[in-house]
Enzyme design. Structure first.
Site, PDB file in Angstrom:
ATOM      1  N   GLU A 120      66.506 -29.288 -81.845  1.00  0.00           N
ATOM      2  CA  GLU A 120      66.824 -29.825 -81.937  1.00  0.00           C
ATOM      3  C   GLU A 120      66.372 -31.226 -82.473  1.00  0.00           C
ATOM      4  O   GLU A 120      64.757 -31.140 -82.179  1.00  0.00           O
ATOM      5  CB  GLU A 120      67.513 -30.595 -80.436  1.00  0.00           C
ATOM      6  CG  GLU A 120      67.523 -32.361 -80.741  1.00  0.00           C
ATOM      7  CD  GLU A 120      69.068 -32.392 -81.871  1.00  0.00           C
ATOM      8  OE1 GLU A 120      69.884 -33.535 -82.340  1.00  0.00           O
ATOM      9  OE2 GLU A 120      70.729 -31.429 -81.165  1.00  0.00           O
ATOM     10  N   THR A 175      74.549 -30.566 -85.700  1.00  0.00           N
ATOM     11  CA  THR A 175      73.992 -29.490 -84.733  1.00  0.00           C
ATOM     12  C   THR A 175      75.329 -28.375 -85.318  1.00  0.00           C
ATOM     13  O   THR A 175      74.777 -27.902 -85.154  1.00  0.00           O
ATOM     14  CB  THR A 175      73.571 -29.762 -83.866  1.00  0.00           C
ATOM     15  OG1 THR A 175      72.094 -30.776 -83.614  1.00  0.00           O
ATOM     16  CG2 THR A 175      73.249 -28.831 -82.889  1.00  0.00           C
ATOM     17  N   HIS A 199      65.653 -35.181 -79.213  1.00  0.00           N
ATOM     18  CA  HIS A 199      67.080 -36.213 -79.623  1.00  0.00           C
ATOM     19  C   HIS A 199      67.229 -37.980 -79.812  1.00  0.00           C
ATOM     20  O   HIS A 199      66.528 -38.090 -79.060  1.00  0.00           O
ATOM     21  CB  HIS A 199      68.322 -35.410 -78.871  1.00  0.00           C
ATOM     22  CG  HIS A 199      69.913 -36.071 -79.630  1.00  0.00           C
ATOM     23  ND1 HIS A 199      70.199 -37.328 -80.053  1.00  0.00           N
ATOM     24  CD2 HIS A 199      70.784 -35.294 -79.903  1.00  0.00           C
ATOM     25  CE1 HIS A 199      71.212 -37.265 -80.374  1.00  0.00           C
ATOM     26  NE2 HIS A 199      71.384 -35.899 -80.037  1.00  0.00           N
ATOM     27  N   HIS A 247      68.415 -29.933 -87.664  1.00  0.00           N
ATOM     28  CA  HIS A 247      68.529 -30.550 -89.226  1.00  0.00           C
ATOM     29  C   HIS A 247      67.802 -31.459 -88.644  1.00  0.00           C
ATOM     30  O   HIS A 247      66.370 -31.720 -87.899  1.00  0.00           O
ATOM     31  CB  HIS A 247      70.466 -31.651 -88.631  1.00  0.00           C
ATOM     32  CG  HIS A 247      70.183 -32.119 -87.394  1.00  0.00           C
ATOM     33  ND1 HIS A 247      69.812 -33.206 -87.104  1.00  0.00           N
ATOM     34  CD2 HIS A 247      71.221 -31.781 -85.624  1.00  0.00           C
ATOM     35  CE1 HIS A 247      69.714 -33.379 -85.770  1.00  0.00           C
ATOM     36  NE2 HIS A 247      71.055 -33.088 -85.545  1.00  0.00           N
TER      37      HIS A 247
END
Length: 659
Positions: free
Chosen positions: A259, A303, A419, A479
């Site tokens: 992530e 994602t 995140h 990402h």
């Protein structure tokens, strides 16, 4: 007679005076929002002029609708229209603060799936945001104090004149915009351009029209339209490297989505300590391949876009997320391709199956099992972030499910800890935060370190389970984690100014591929997420020449190394075409020579071609007309993801917003 005309003229002037005040207030507010909130890349006085005038046409048009009423009804209409337009503007402001993008119709369709944004939303809202509704309060105040003037019924001709003026101003705006940016509405992949030249409201109208056209495209498509795509793909598909083809035949596959992990964090030290010591050791200690010029290409689907590209070697969409808008399309995904080889497929995710509409999309991919949050212990608050389960308990609780899978298996793990807003891990690691003074950037290093520790734990568990020596492991950054809004802090991290070109280069994300029995190395090929599916399939001995895919095997010797992005930028081994400017990758400076500029433009055009053809496949659902040799089409009705013994029920408060 003249007296009557003079009286009517004065009445019309009075009736419209409040209208123009309402328009002026909204115009000023919108222009202020552009300056304060959006980084639209204004490069000259002409673009600044267009930015200034572009809110006017839509304000005139929408507020003119209130002129069809009179008296109190007109005043109520003014307020309601202002509230609606203000909400659209503010929604885009809040969305842009993290995504650096504008809301589209598909994104609004995703809103229900992404409910319960929790702490992420709070990070994006400020008390000063009341400014974006101050004109609403002024309008209401003027009405209450009876300063709105006469609101008599206007002649239809007068109202139509106002609306015509709005249209003419828009056409003038569009004409001037096309001088600076030719083919703005026909070839633009970048919503920043559309807002910069035409404004938020006109962009919203444009998006509604485009979305309607997209819906119609599928209905109008037929089998003949796949031919162009097939011919292009087969003429741009380099042969697999014979030294690598089949090296992992019949082995298990594990994908790990890391992530928000960007490449700048690899080998980075904070306060003298490595942020990702385990990942840094993978090439030397575990024999992994590391691709240091690997880029993410995600759009608004983040994602889910990364998953889509990694599974299908098709690009995500320019608007919204494929997972939300085209989940029932026909796909020829990696897990579906491997079914005839006896592979069991499974996804592991510490959030609920409705998030990003995964339970529907995975049915189209043909995943056999989906272990969502109902399979995990979600009761321990110190094990949770706003988006689900922290990485360490996630991997630990996943191991019994993984080891129970029939081999060979094809599996995917979606991590969550690293995140936005990168918090809630102070007690999980002693790694110190960064010192830039930017909370998001400083937290990022701590959560990235925690994720690195969790990956090391997972590797150790795989070794103990006996799976490690017969499993291909693919780990990738999905990402970006740090958006353009934090360029100043990133400048401190990197020790240099983050320009447009530098920010584009920062879209590198790490990719590791570990193949048992094969000695890895650092691979410098310019590559991206669409390239992974054919690479892994070839490692497993599966030829992809009959499939529609836009990626090229990372180990192929004659791959062309072109990386197109959803915003229209394209990066290649030699050039970077960013926001309309061509840069030399060696010097980082704009290319000056005409011949090299032309070569760079050819690279950009090639990247755009791939995006357009991939969009055609998805929008028109063209794979329903295409049957690769020996491929059995997935029947979505064969797949349902119901946990017979759930440990918990979905809780919206634990379903965060995906960034």
């Amino acid at each position: 007679m003249n007296l009557l005309k003079n009286k009517m003229g004065k009445m019309t002037s009075v009736n419209l005076s409040f209208f123009f005040i309402v328009v002026l207030l909204f115009w000023i507010k919108t222009y202020a929002a552009y300056q304060i909130e959006f980084n639209l890349g204004i490069q000259n006085a002409f673009q600044h002029f267009l930015l200034f005038i572009n809110p006017l046409s839509s304000a005139l048009l929408f507020f003119s609708l209130a002129l069809f009423w009179k008296g109190r009804a007109r005043n109520i209409a003014f307020v309601l229209i202002n509230v609606l337009l203000s909400f659209v503007l503010y929604a885009n402001i809040a969305y842009y603060r993290f995504f650096n993008d504008f809301i589209t119709v598909p994104v609004l369709m995703q809103a229900k799936s992404n409910a319960g944004i929790g702490s992420s939303a709070m990070e994006l809202i400020s008390i000063f945001d009341l400014f974006y509704f101050v004109d609403t309060f002024i309008i209401i105040g003027l009405i209450v104090m009876k300063k709105a003037g006469l609101q008599e019924k206007l002649r239809i001709r007068t109202v139509m004149s106002v609306m015509t003026s709005a249209v003419l101003i828009f056409l003038l705006n569009l004409g001037l915009a096309n001088i600076d940016r030719p083919e703005l509405l026909t070839r633009s992949f970048d919503r920043n351009y559309l807002v910069k030249y035409l404004g938020v409201n006109n962009f919203t109208i444009y998006d509604l029209v485009q979305n309607s056209k997209t819906t119609a495209k599928r209905a109008m498509a037929d089998s003949s339209e796949i031919s162009e795509v097939e011919n292009y793909v087969k003429s741009n598909n380099p042969k697999p490297n014979p030294e690598m083809f089949g090296k992992a035949k019949d082995m298990n596959v594990i994908y790990v989505s890391m992530e928000s992990l960007q490449t700048f964090a690899i080998d980075k030290k904070v306060n003298g300590k490595e942020v990702t010591p385990f990942l840094n050791s993978l090439v030397k200690d575990e024999g992994a391949f590391y691709f240091d010029n690997f880029f993410h290409q995600t759009g608004q689907g983040k994602t889910s876009d990364a998953e889509f590209m990694m599974e299908n070697s098709l690009f995500g969409l320019p608007q919204g997320a494929v997972y939300m808008t085209h989940a029932e399309n026909t796909y020829q995904s990696a897990p579906a391709m491997l079914k005839d080889e006896g592979y069991t497929s499974a996804v592991f995710h510490g959030n609920y199956k409705t998030f990003w509409n995964r339970s529907e999309m995975y049915r189209s991919f043909g995943y056999d099992k989906f272990y969502d949050a109902t399979y995990y212990d979600m009761e321990k608050q110190d094990h949770l972030v706003s988006y689900g389960l922290k990485d360490k308990p996630f991997f630990k609780e996943s191991m019994p499910y993984l080891t129970s899978l029939k081999q060979p298996f094809y599996s995917k793990f979606l991590t969550l800890s690293n995140h936005f807003p990168f918090d809630r891990h102070e007690k999980d690691t002693d790694f110190q935060k960064g010192t830039t003074g930017d909370k998001v950037v400083d937290n990022y290093f701590q959560t990235a370190h925690y994720m690195d520790q969790s990956l090391e734990q997972f590797f150790n568990d795989l070794k103990k389970s006996g799976l490690y020596d017969n499993t291909v492991i693919v780990m990738y950054g999905d990402h970006y984690g740090i958006s353009e809004n934090h360029n100043e802090a990133m400048g401190k991290v990197l020790g240099e100014e983050v320009t447009d070109n530098k920010h584009a280069q920062l879209q590198r994300v790490p990719l590791y591929i570990r193949v048992p029995g094969v000695k890895g190395e650092v691979n410098h090929t310019y590559s991206s997420q669409v390239d992974v599916m054919p690479t892994v399939m070839h490692l497993l001995g599966q030829d992809t020449k009959d499939y529609i895919h836009f990626g090229q095997d990372l180990f192929a010797k004659d791959r062309d190394e072109i990386v197109p992005f959803r915003n229209g930028d394209v990066i290649s081994k030699e050039f970077s075409h960013v926001k309309g400017v061509c840069y030399d990758n060696v010097t980082g400076e704009p290319v000056q020579e005409a011949e090299r500029k032309q070569a760079c433009q050819q690279v950009s055009d090639e990247g755009t071609k791939r995006l357009e053809l991939s969009d055609k496949v998805v929008y028109e659902d063209l794979l329903r007309f295409y049957q690769p040799k020996d491929f059995k089409k997935i029947d979505r009705n064969d797949y349902q993801y119901v946990n017979p013994n759930p440990k918990n029920s979905p809780n919206p408060e634990q379903q965060g917003a995906e960034h």
